[in-house]
Design a protein around this motif. Structure first.
Motif, PDB file in Angstrom:
ATOM      1  N   GLU A   4      -6.244  -0.441   1.273  1.00  0.00           N
ATOM      2  CA  GLU A   4      -4.907  -0.196   0.716  1.00  0.00           C
ATOM      3  C   GLU A   4      -5.019   0.588  -0.587  1.00  0.00           C
ATOM      4  O   GLU A   4      -4.314   1.595  -0.785  1.00  0.00           O
ATOM      5  CB  GLU A   4      -4.193  -1.525   0.452  1.00  0.00           C
ATOM      6  CG  GLU A   4      -3.762  -2.273   1.688  1.00  0.00           C
ATOM      7  CD  GLU A   4      -3.329  -3.701   1.398  1.00  0.00           C
ATOM      8  OE1 GLU A   4      -2.745  -4.318   2.299  1.00  0.00           O
ATOM      9  OE2 GLU A   4      -3.589  -4.199   0.265  1.00  0.00           O
ATOM     10  N   ASP A   5      -5.906   0.122  -1.470  1.00  0.00           N
ATOM     11  CA  ASP A   5      -5.998   0.714  -2.812  1.00  0.00           C
ATOM     12  C   ASP A   5      -6.523   2.142  -2.783  1.00  0.00           C
ATOM     13  O   ASP A   5      -6.240   2.927  -3.701  1.00  0.00           O
ATOM     14  CB  ASP A   5      -6.893  -0.159  -3.696  1.00  0.00           C
ATOM     15  CG  ASP A   5      -6.287  -1.536  -3.940  1.00  0.00           C
ATOM     16  OD1 ASP A   5      -5.091  -1.719  -3.651  1.00  0.00           O
ATOM     17  OD2 ASP A   5      -7.030  -2.432  -4.410  1.00  0.00           O
ATOM     18  N   GLY A  14       0.813  -1.209   0.000  1.00  0.00           N
ATOM     19  CA  GLY A  14       0.000   0.000   0.000  1.00  0.00           C
ATOM     20  C   GLY A  14       0.840   1.249   0.000  1.00  0.00           C
ATOM     21  O   GLY A  14       2.073   1.206  -0.123  1.00  0.00           O
ATOM     22  N   ASP A  22      -1.928 -13.908  -1.373  1.00  0.00           N
ATOM     23  CA  ASP A  22      -3.338 -14.301  -1.472  1.00  0.00           C
ATOM     24  C   ASP A  22      -3.488 -15.712  -2.043  1.00  0.00           C
ATOM     25  O   ASP A  22      -4.355 -16.475  -1.612  1.00  0.00           O
ATOM     26  CB  ASP A  22      -4.101 -13.293  -2.338  1.00  0.00           C
ATOM     27  CG  ASP A  22      -4.175 -11.916  -1.709  1.00  0.00           C
ATOM     28  OD1 ASP A  22      -3.773 -11.777  -0.530  1.00  0.00           O
ATOM     29  OD2 ASP A  22      -4.618 -10.973  -2.384  1.00  0.00           O
ATOM     30  N   SER A  33      -3.747  -7.304  -6.936  1.00  0.00           N
ATOM     31  CA  SER A  33      -4.016  -8.558  -6.246  1.00  0.00           C
ATOM     32  C   SER A  33      -4.043  -9.683  -7.247  1.00  0.00           C
ATOM     33  O   SER A  33      -3.915  -9.478  -8.452  1.00  0.00           O
ATOM     34  CB  SER A  33      -5.346  -8.469  -5.508  1.00  0.00           C
ATOM     35  OG  SER A  33      -6.391  -8.224  -6.425  1.00  0.00           O
ATOM     36  N   ARG A  37       1.754  -9.298  -2.679  1.00  0.00           N
ATOM     37  CA  ARG A  37       0.347  -9.359  -2.308  1.00  0.00           C
ATOM     38  C   ARG A  37      -0.398 -10.435  -3.085  1.00  0.00           C
ATOM     39  O   ARG A  37      -1.179 -11.208  -2.516  1.00  0.00           O
ATOM     40  CB  ARG A  37      -0.336  -7.995  -2.487  1.00  0.00           C
ATOM     41  CG  ARG A  37      -1.751  -7.982  -1.907  1.00  0.00           C
ATOM     42  CD  ARG A  37      -2.335  -6.578  -1.890  1.00  0.00           C
ATOM     43  NE  ARG A  37      -3.168  -6.329  -3.057  1.00  0.00           N
ATOM     44  CZ  ARG A  37      -3.975  -5.270  -3.184  1.00  0.00           C
ATOM     45  NH1 ARG A  37      -4.020  -4.348  -2.215  1.00  0.00           N
ATOM     46  NH2 ARG A  37      -4.702  -5.091  -4.264  1.00  0.00           N
ATOM     47  N   ALA A  96      -1.623   1.522  -6.174  1.00  0.00           N
ATOM     48  CA  ALA A  96      -2.123   0.308  -5.543  1.00  0.00           C
ATOM     49  C   ALA A  96      -1.332  -0.901  -6.006  1.00  0.00           C
ATOM     50  O   ALA A  96      -0.834  -0.955  -7.117  1.00  0.00           O
ATOM     51  CB  ALA A  96      -3.604   0.111  -5.873  1.00  0.00           C
ATOM     52  N   THR A  97      -1.218  -1.881  -5.115  1.00  0.00           N
ATOM     53  CA  THR A  97      -0.550  -3.142  -5.430  1.00  0.00           C
ATOM     54  C   THR A  97      -1.577  -4.104  -6.021  1.00  0.00           C
ATOM     55  O   THR A  97      -2.605  -4.360  -5.393  1.00  0.00           O
ATOM     56  CB  THR A  97       0.061  -3.771  -4.174  1.00  0.00           C
ATOM     57  OG1 THR A  97       0.941  -2.840  -3.575  1.00  0.00           O
ATOM     58  CG2 THR A  97       0.821  -5.045  -4.517  1.00  0.00           C
ATOM     59  N   THR A 150      -9.621 -10.054   3.616  1.00  0.00           N
ATOM     60  CA  THR A 150      -8.787  -9.678   2.469  1.00  0.00           C
ATOM     61  C   THR A 150      -9.439  -8.630   1.563  1.00  0.00           C
ATOM     62  O   THR A 150      -8.789  -7.623   1.216  1.00  0.00           O
ATOM     63  CB  THR A 150      -8.386 -10.920   1.657  1.00  0.00           C
ATOM     64  OG1 THR A 150      -7.451 -11.675   2.427  1.00  0.00           O
ATOM     65  CG2 THR A 150      -7.739 -10.538   0.341  1.00  0.00           C
ATOM     66  N   HIS A 152      -7.675  -4.966   1.044  1.00  0.00           N
ATOM     67  CA  HIS A 152      -7.247  -4.500  -0.275  1.00  0.00           C
ATOM     68  C   HIS A 152      -7.924  -3.182  -0.648  1.00  0.00           C
ATOM     69  O   HIS A 152      -7.294  -2.288  -1.226  1.00  0.00           O
ATOM     70  CB  HIS A 152      -7.569  -5.552  -1.335  1.00  0.00           C
ATOM     71  CG  HIS A 152      -6.674  -6.754  -1.279  1.00  0.00           C
ATOM     72  ND1 HIS A 152      -5.520  -6.789  -0.547  1.00  0.00           N
ATOM     73  CD2 HIS A 152      -6.774  -7.965  -1.903  1.00  0.00           C
ATOM     74  CE1 HIS A 152      -4.935  -7.959  -0.697  1.00  0.00           C
ATOM     75  NE2 HIS A 152      -5.681  -8.694  -1.523  1.00  0.00           N
ATOM     76  N   SER A 153      -9.197  -3.053  -0.332  1.00  0.00           N
ATOM     77  CA  SER A 153      -9.918  -1.821  -0.639  1.00  0.00           C
ATOM     78  C   SER A 153      -9.323  -0.629   0.112  1.00  0.00           C
ATOM     79  O   SER A 153      -9.143   0.451  -0.456  1.00  0.00           O
ATOM     80  CB  SER A 153     -11.397  -1.985  -0.282  1.00  0.00           C
ATOM     81  OG  SER A 153     -12.095  -0.775  -0.456  1.00  0.00           O
TER      82      SER A 153
END
Length: 271
Positions: A119-120, A85, A164, A270, A160, A267-268, A112, A116-117
């Motif tokens: 982080e993004d 992130g 996952d 997924s 990431r 963002a990274t 998860t 992710h949301s």
């Protein structure tokens, strides 16, 4: 008593005194030799212990005295954190995880998408600490090998996504399937462009094994004793009452970030 008799008795007494003196001197020499031998023995034992200790500590770090090789982009104290992130995100979610840990898998399956949301959108930076607790409790090498493979994925900029995939394919806790490096390489096929010769070599060679061991040791010294351990801005939020939910996590982050700008790092992706 004649003079001759007196001289004879005197000579006999003197000879006896001389014999006793020689015997006492011999005993003193023997005691000194024994003491010297004991000291030498103690020093020899100490030297052996020192060699064994050094050899044991070397084996404990993968048989190498070289510093642990941290993955690319690792941060934090001793470079033991894998960040995901925005580097300038206003809140930090810290997660201690073991890839063989079923409780970690349950956490990931529930949280998860929310993580992710967050982080993004630049709301949080997640800091992962990799742990090998299950290897220690049940034996095997799946925790270590999976963590090393995840660190290899970090080298490729795909931590990431591979993280996952590992949880989506986690074997039963008693099954040390992740101890098989071929399994870890097969799972890398699920992440586009990850399975390169460099990644394969990193997994097979255990390039980051010492780093993983060091991360696990830091976990042992942290005061935490279970995985997953989850902190928001340094405060433990998982496994407490009331139970954490995805909605309550979002609410906590929103409250913590009130009046702050979101992070701007890209963002990274997924898996």
């Amino acid at each position: 008593m004649s003079e001759r008799n007196r001289d004879g008795k005197r000579n006999a007494r003197e000879a006896l005194r001389e014999q006793r003196a020689r015997e006492q001197a011999r005993r003193r020499r023997n005691r000194a030799l024994i003491a010297a031998g004991v000291v030498a023995g103690v020093l020899g034992i100490a030297a052996v212990i020192g060699v064994v200790t050094v050899d044991h500590s070397t084996r404990g770090t993968g048989g190498s005295a070289n510093p642990a090789a941290a993955p690319t982009g690792a941060t934090g104290k001793d470079s033991l954190v894998i960040p995901v992130g925005a580097a300038d995100a206003p809140s930090v979610l810290t997660i201690y995880e073991d890839f063989r840990c079923p409780a970690c898998d349950a956490f990931e399956k529930q949280f998860t998408p929310t993580i992710h949301s967050l982080e993004d959108s630049g709301q949080i930076r997640t800091e992962y600490h990799l742990v090998t607790l299950i290897d220690g409790n049940l034996g095997g090498s799946g925790s270590l090998n999976a963590a090393n493979a995840a660190a290899c994925a970090q080298d490729a900029g795909k931590f990431r996504a591979y993280h996952d995939v590992l949880y989506a394919n986690q074997p039963d806790e008693q099954d040390d399937k992740f101890g098989d490096k071929d399994t870890l390489l097969d799972l890398a096929d699920k992440v586009p462009d990850l399975k390169t010769p460099a990644f394969t070599r990193c997994v097979e060679d255990g390039t980051h094994n010492d780093w993983v061991r060091k991360s696990n040791q830091a976990f042992g010294n942290s005061g935490f004793n279970a995985t997953p351990t989850v902190l928001l801005n340094g405060k433990s939020i998982y496994g407490t009452s009331p139970a954490l939910t995805p909605d309550s996590l979002k609410a906590m982050v929103t409250a913590a970030n009130k009046g702050k700008q979101p992070g701007t790092a890209t963002a990274t992706p997924s898996s």
